[in-house]
Design a protein around this motif. Structure first.
Motif, PDB file in Angstrom:
ATOM      1  N   PHE A 228      27.342  39.720  68.185  1.00  0.00           N
ATOM      2  CA  PHE A 228      28.697  39.162  68.075  1.00  0.00           C
ATOM      3  C   PHE A 228      29.269  38.871  69.452  1.00  0.00           C
ATOM      4  N   ASN A 229      29.095  39.805  70.386  1.00  0.00           N
ATOM      5  CA  ASN A 229      29.627  39.587  71.735  1.00  0.00           C
ATOM      6  C   ASN A 229      28.915  38.442  72.445  1.00  0.00           C
ATOM      7  N   ASP A 230      27.609  38.310  72.224  1.00  0.00           N
ATOM      8  CA  ASP A 230      26.869  37.183  72.811  1.00  0.00           C
ATOM      9  C   ASP A 230      27.413  35.855  72.281  1.00  0.00           C
ATOM     10  N   ARG A 231      27.656  35.779  70.979  1.00  0.00           N
ATOM     11  CA  ARG A 231      28.207  34.562  70.398  1.00  0.00           C
ATOM     12  C   ARG A 231      29.628  34.317  70.890  1.00  0.00           C
ATOM     13  N   LEU A 232      30.369  35.392  71.106  1.00  0.00           N
ATOM     14  CA  LEU A 232      31.722  35.262  71.629  1.00  0.00           C
ATOM     15  C   LEU A 232      31.687  34.692  73.043  1.00  0.00           C
ATOM     16  N   GLN A 233      30.742  35.164  73.855  1.00  0.00           N
ATOM     17  CA  GLN A 233      30.608  34.641  75.219  1.00  0.00           C
ATOM     18  C   GLN A 233      30.179  33.174  75.228  1.00  0.00           C
ATOM     19  N   ASN A 234      29.456  32.781  74.178  1.00  0.00           N
ATOM     20  CA  ASN A 234      29.060  31.367  74.059  1.00  0.00           C
ATOM     21  C   ASN A 234      30.100  30.538  73.318  1.00  0.00           C
ATOM     22  N   CYS A 235      31.272  31.136  73.077  1.00  0.00           N
ATOM     23  CA  CYS A 235      32.395  30.458  72.417  1.00  0.00           C
ATOM     24  C   CYS A 235      32.062  30.060  70.982  1.00  0.00           C
ATOM     25  N   ASN A 236      31.195  30.835  70.323  1.00  0.00           N
ATOM     26  CA  ASN A 236      30.797  30.548  68.943  1.00  0.00           C
ATOM     27  C   ASN A 236      31.278  31.608  67.957  1.00  0.00           C
ATOM     28  N   ALA A 237      32.243  32.425  68.355  1.00  0.00           N
ATOM     29  CA  ALA A 237      32.797  33.445  67.473  1.00  0.00           C
ATOM     30  C   ALA A 237      34.290  33.556  67.750  1.00  0.00           C
ATOM     31  N   THR A 238      34.967  34.348  66.920  1.00  0.00           N
ATOM     32  CA  THR A 238      36.424  34.461  66.989  1.00  0.00           C
ATOM     33  C   THR A 238      36.847  35.899  67.211  1.00  0.00           C
ATOM     34  N   PHE A 239      37.835  36.083  68.082  1.00  0.00           N
ATOM     35  CA  PHE A 239      38.511  37.371  68.234  1.00  0.00           C
ATOM     36  C   PHE A 239      40.001  37.090  68.272  1.00  0.00           C
ATOM     37  N   ASP A 240      40.731  37.619  67.297  1.00  0.00           N
ATOM     38  CA  ASP A 240      42.148  37.295  67.141  1.00  0.00           C
ATOM     39  C   ASP A 240      43.011  38.360  67.819  1.00  0.00           C
ATOM     40  N   ALA A 241      43.352  38.129  69.077  1.00  0.00           N
ATOM     41  CA  ALA A 241      44.091  39.116  69.884  1.00  0.00           C
ATOM     42  C   ALA A 241      45.596  38.946  69.706  1.00  0.00           C
ATOM     43  N   ARG A 242      46.063  39.058  68.447  1.00  0.00           N
ATOM     44  CA  ARG A 242      47.488  38.948  68.169  1.00  0.00           C
ATOM     45  C   ARG A 242      48.130  40.330  68.149  1.00  0.00           C
ATOM     46  N   ALA A 243      49.444  40.368  68.342  1.00  0.00           N
ATOM     47  CA  ALA A 243      50.170  41.637  68.389  1.00  0.00           C
ATOM     48  C   ALA A 243      50.083  42.380  67.062  1.00  0.00           C
ATOM     49  N   ASP A 244      50.147  41.666  65.931  1.00  0.00           N
ATOM     50  CA  ASP A 244      50.103  42.359  64.644  1.00  0.00           C
ATOM     51  C   ASP A 244      48.741  42.995  64.400  1.00  0.00           C
ATOM     52  N   ASN A 245      47.681  42.385  64.920  1.00  0.00           N
ATOM     53  CA  ASN A 245      46.358  42.999  64.804  1.00  0.00           C
ATOM     54  C   ASN A 245      46.264  44.279  65.637  1.00  0.00           C
ATOM     55  N   LEU A 246      46.884  44.259  66.819  1.00  0.00           N
ATOM     56  CA  LEU A 246      46.902  45.453  67.657  1.00  0.00           C
ATOM     57  C   LEU A 246      47.712  46.562  66.984  1.00  0.00           C
ATOM     58  N   ILE A 247      48.833  46.198  66.350  1.00  0.00           N
ATOM     59  CA  ILE A 247      49.638  47.186  65.620  1.00  0.00           C
ATOM     60  C   ILE A 247      48.800  47.844  64.527  1.00  0.00           C
ATOM     61  N   GLN A 248      48.070  47.032  63.775  1.00  0.00           N
ATOM     62  CA  GLN A 248      47.248  47.572  62.692  1.00  0.00           C
ATOM     63  C   GLN A 248      46.151  48.476  63.235  1.00  0.00           C
ATOM     64  N   PHE A 249      45.534  48.088  64.350  1.00  0.00           N
ATOM     65  CA  PHE A 249      44.469  48.901  64.944  1.00  0.00           C
ATOM     66  C   PHE A 249      45.016  50.260  65.393  1.00  0.00           C
ATOM     67  N   LEU A 250      46.186  50.266  66.038  1.00  0.00           N
ATOM     68  CA  LEU A 250      46.800  51.520  66.464  1.00  0.00           C
ATOM     69  C   LEU A 250      47.190  52.375  65.263  1.00  0.00           C
ATOM     70  N   ASP A 251      47.668  51.722  64.196  1.00  0.00           N
ATOM     71  CA  ASP A 251      47.997  52.452  62.963  1.00  0.00           C
ATOM     72  C   ASP A 251      46.779  53.176  62.411  1.00  0.00           C
ATOM     73  N   ARG A 252      45.639  52.489  62.391  1.00  0.00           N
ATOM     74  CA  ARG A 252      44.418  53.070  61.832  1.00  0.00           C
ATOM     75  C   ARG A 252      43.953  54.262  62.675  1.00  0.00           C
ATOM     76  N   ILE A 253      44.030  54.131  63.994  1.00  0.00           N
ATOM     77  CA  ILE A 253      43.631  55.238  64.867  1.00  0.00           C
ATOM     78  C   ILE A 253      44.554  56.434  64.654  1.00  0.00           C
ATOM     79  N   ALA A 254      45.858  56.170  64.603  1.00  0.00           N
ATOM     80  CA  ALA A 254      46.826  57.247  64.404  1.00  0.00           C
ATOM     81  C   ALA A 254      46.595  57.939  63.066  1.00  0.00           C
ATOM     82  N   GLY A 255      46.313  57.158  62.020  1.00  0.00           N
ATOM     83  CA  GLY A 255      46.047  57.744  60.711  1.00  0.00           C
ATOM     84  C   GLY A 255      44.793  58.589  60.710  1.00  0.00           C
TER      85      GLY A 255
END
Length: 373
Positions: A228-255
């Motif tokens: 996945f990271n190789d494809r991301l470096q080749n601009c052939n994958a998606t990573f959605d670095a939005r604030a709401d995604n970060l909120i959800q990630f922090l929620d999951r860790i806290a839970g």
């Protein structure tokens, strides 16, 4: 009066001596019986039994070595990544040196750290939970119910729990634009393989028959995360670095940490055997491994969501949160004790670890609240 006191202690120590003698006899009688059987058999039987005995002893030496040797363990492992030098978000195009060369995008630090933590668990170290002698236990007693040989296994499971949760978030939110893109195939494979049973060996009883051992599945997950990271470096994958995604990630860790905190609290409140609590060590080291894994993943999230962190002025609060995780990793007692909180002889390491987990969790909740404003 003095004679009665001396007599009392004499009887106590005599009873202790008899108890130790019976324990030694119970442990030694299978070997004594085997020795008597061995000397009355022919050379072929002796050779077969001797070979099996050598194999058995060799397996135990290997098992002891692997449970005591923690290769690559380093509470400051996040410093090796030097991720602070990266300024592009994952999947965002980066300028080529000299303005020439093929198109290149930034990789995901979260995916890289998740892959490296799993590599640390199953390649740099042996995965203890699926080793045959760990599954057999100590004369049929689960190693988790003993005070030895289970610390590394519990630590590995704690690290693995952090990676498992992260692969779920990568599939569901971080690795795609929700509502407008399909699930990434590499991340889906990584999640499926990381959810596999932690104690599978080459053969099992339920279901009966040969199996693929757990480390093989986790190694496949490593390959999928790096693909996945190789494809991301080749601009052939998606990573959605939005604030709401970060909120959800922090929620999951806290839970996740909240659940572990409840487990520690339950053990600490209901069992106070001090150094003789045989389940305290695996509770402690699972929590420690979880914090160890999330420390690196949180550090990676700071890099992947650097723009969001900068826009919301979260830098100082994020640094404080990471420092709370790192402070918890300083607690490495030689023997884990689960004494009373008001006790003065035996310490209460579970309550101490629970305190650090709650501090780290409260910082995560504060980060989440600031992001949600």
């Amino acid at each position: 009066m003095l004679d009665s006191i001396v007599g009392f202690f004499t009887r106590v120590f005599a009873a202790i001596g008899r108890g130790i003698g019976r324990l030694v006899y119970w442990l030694a009688w299978p070997f004594a019986a085997l020795g008597r059987w061995f000397v009355h058999r022919g050379w072929i039987a002796r050779g077969v039994v001797g070979g099996l005995l050598v194999l058995f002893v060799g397996l135990y030496i290997y098992f002891f070595w692997q449970t005591q040797l923690w290769t690559g363990f380093n509470p400051d492992y996040v410093q090796a990544y030097s991720l602070e030098n990266r300024r592009a978000a994952p999947g965002e195009q980066v300028a080529a040196e000299g303005g020439q060369g093929a198109q290149s995008c930034a990789p995901s630090a979260i995916a890289a750290v998740a892959a490296d933590l799993t590599d640390f668990n199953v390649n740099e170290n042996a995965w203890i939970s699926s080793m045959i002698l760990y599954k057999l236990g100590f004369f049929g007693l689960d190693w988790d119910d003993t005070p030895f040989f289970d610390n590394k296994a519990s630590f590995q499971r704690g690290v693995n729990q952090a990676v498992r949760r992260t692969t779920v978030e990568l599939v569901d939110a971080l690795g795609r634009v929700r509502g407008t893109s399909q699930i990434d195939s590499d991340l889906q494979k990584a999640r499926e393989n990381m959810q596999f049973s932690e104690d599978a060996w080459y053969f099992g009883l339920n279901p009966f028959g040969p199996k693929t051992p757990t480390p093989s599945f986790y190694r496949t997950a490593i390959a999928s995360l790096r693909s996945f990271n190789d494809r991301l470096q080749n601009c052939n994958a998606t990573f959605d670095a939005r604030a709401d995604n970060l909120i959800q990630f922090l929620d999951r860790i806290a839970g996740d940490l909240g659940s572990t905190s409840a487990i520690l609290r339950e053990r600490s409140e209901n069992y106070n055997a001090g150094w003789f609590d045989t389940r305290a060590d695996d509770r402690f080291w699972f929590a420690y491994g979880q914090l160890y894994g999330y420390y690196g993943l949180l550090h990676a999230a700071r890099i992947d969501f650097d723009e969001v962190v900068a826009q919301r002025s979260l830098g100082p609060l994020w640094d404080q949160t990471e420092s709370q995780f790192r402070a918890a990793l300083n607690i490495t007692p030689f023997i884990i004790s689960n004494g009373r909180e008001a006790g003065w002889i035996m310490p209460t390491h579970l309550a101490t670890m629970g305190f650090y987990i709650l501090r780290a969790r409260s910082n995560l909740v504060e980060l989440r609240d600031v992001l949600d404003r």
